[in-house]
Design an enzyme around this catalytic site. Sequence first.
Site: not given
Length: 540
Positions: A204, A210, A265-266, A351, A382, A510
């Site tokens: 955005k 990253e 964002g999510r 979040e 397992h 950040k």
Amino acid sequence: MSTETPTLDRTAAIARLRSHKENHKWSLRELFGASPNRAQAFSAEACGLYLDFSKNHLRPETLEMLLELAEALDLRGQIHNLMSGVAINNTEHRPALHTALRFQGEPRSEHEQAVADCRLQMRRFVQQVHGDEWLGFSGQPIRHVVNIGIGGSDLGPRMVMEALRPWNRENLSVHFAANVDGADLSDTLATLPAENTLFIVASKSFSTLETRQNALSARQWMLDAGCRQEQLAQHFVAVSSNIVAAQDFGIAAENIFPMWDWVGGRYSLWSAIGLPIALGCGFDVYEELLAGANKIDRHFAEAPLANNLPVLMALIHFWYRQCWKTGSQVVLPYAQRLAKFPAWLQQLDMESLGKSVDRSGQRLEYPSGSVIWGTEGSNGQHSFHQLLHQGTDLIPADFIAIRQPTSALTEQHRWLLACCISQSQALLQGKSQQEAREELEAQGYTHREAHALAPHKAIAGNRPSNTLIVEKLDPAHLGALLALYEHKVFTMGCLLGINPFDQWGVELGKLLGNAVHEAIGQEAPAHWDGSSRELLKRLF
């Protein structure tokens, strides 16, 4: 409509629910013994999703108390505010209109018109790529797409592409790079030919650490492969609201797809962040995903609370978190192609609900979000299921089963579903020490041996779970499943009295990360803690 929530004393309401729990102790075995048809009364169905919540510590009066709490908090009004565009994200003064991203029919608002325009832009772009009209620097058509994003710009599209593997196009491969660890991008690019690889830079702000670093490295990779500076626009598109930064990077203005501040964002896979899905599976498939989510939107907005799937799931989660003091919830999709679903859900839930103050900024006097974790069945059986069955913590579980087979190996699908049912059954009924002793003696153990070993084989049971049956794992039902959990999380936010649409805790890391990077090769600032100063020395 006002964004103010009712001034209900949540602490007092939770205390009443806790009192109900303590004064009416019961076991799941007892509940089913008293009501053999309990599953019919404690289940609900909508949009190809069937929720069996009968294996929970709920009596009719428990559910009534939880529904009364929802009514007292004006949950219906809060759902209306969400859907109608009220600025319910009160700390950032904006609406949360991810539901507008999947509207159906003709646009009815300026937000929906913006979405319609974006969809048209996406469709035309997808047609160009699929029609071999979009060419790389050497005149080759695009055969590989690499999505560069992180968080909501990565988890959703990555999860959907894997879930919809049968719809993945044969002549176009979609790849993802998210981690700032250079190994993620370099391993992704190792076998790709630059001349027919297209990058989507999804950010955005176009400044996410990253994504920015990976995009810069990808650009250099293209230049090193022989792509000229002026040809970079043939290999990069962006999904961003920062047009200037994207253009400065070398992306043509017409190849920048919009993002809006009214979508977190999510919640963004329904926007142009879903471009990898449209490219990798086809735009029609992408639209089916949207339509499936829209069906749940309408169900959430219109269904009575007592039959409302997201509301019921949230009330049950709230009940365990507040009254049983559970700290985590495990999510177990019995479908290999949903392996990345828990990771997507972790961001959505933690979040959103990882807050310690209410909407007015007052510190919470009760717990908020839970730790969400899990993996695909039957692999989890397992590894960590031992903890679910015999550990000391009570961990509610969501089992997700796909009714129709997802492969041609139908007998294995039957075994998969059998595993799913049996695991929830085992959590419920367990095995008493007496049952364990009798079982051991029947196997030939002496009475003394059986008595010594029985405590180790005893399983407490009485552990709760939901089972959610999805009719089939196709685009429409997947869209419905994802929207179901989105609305469950929103409902939890309403019950907790928090804002589930901000994430200020993410921002601190950040900011500090930038400061640490600037300090590399220098003396650490005196105000840093001793551990951070020492780590900087040892690492650099």
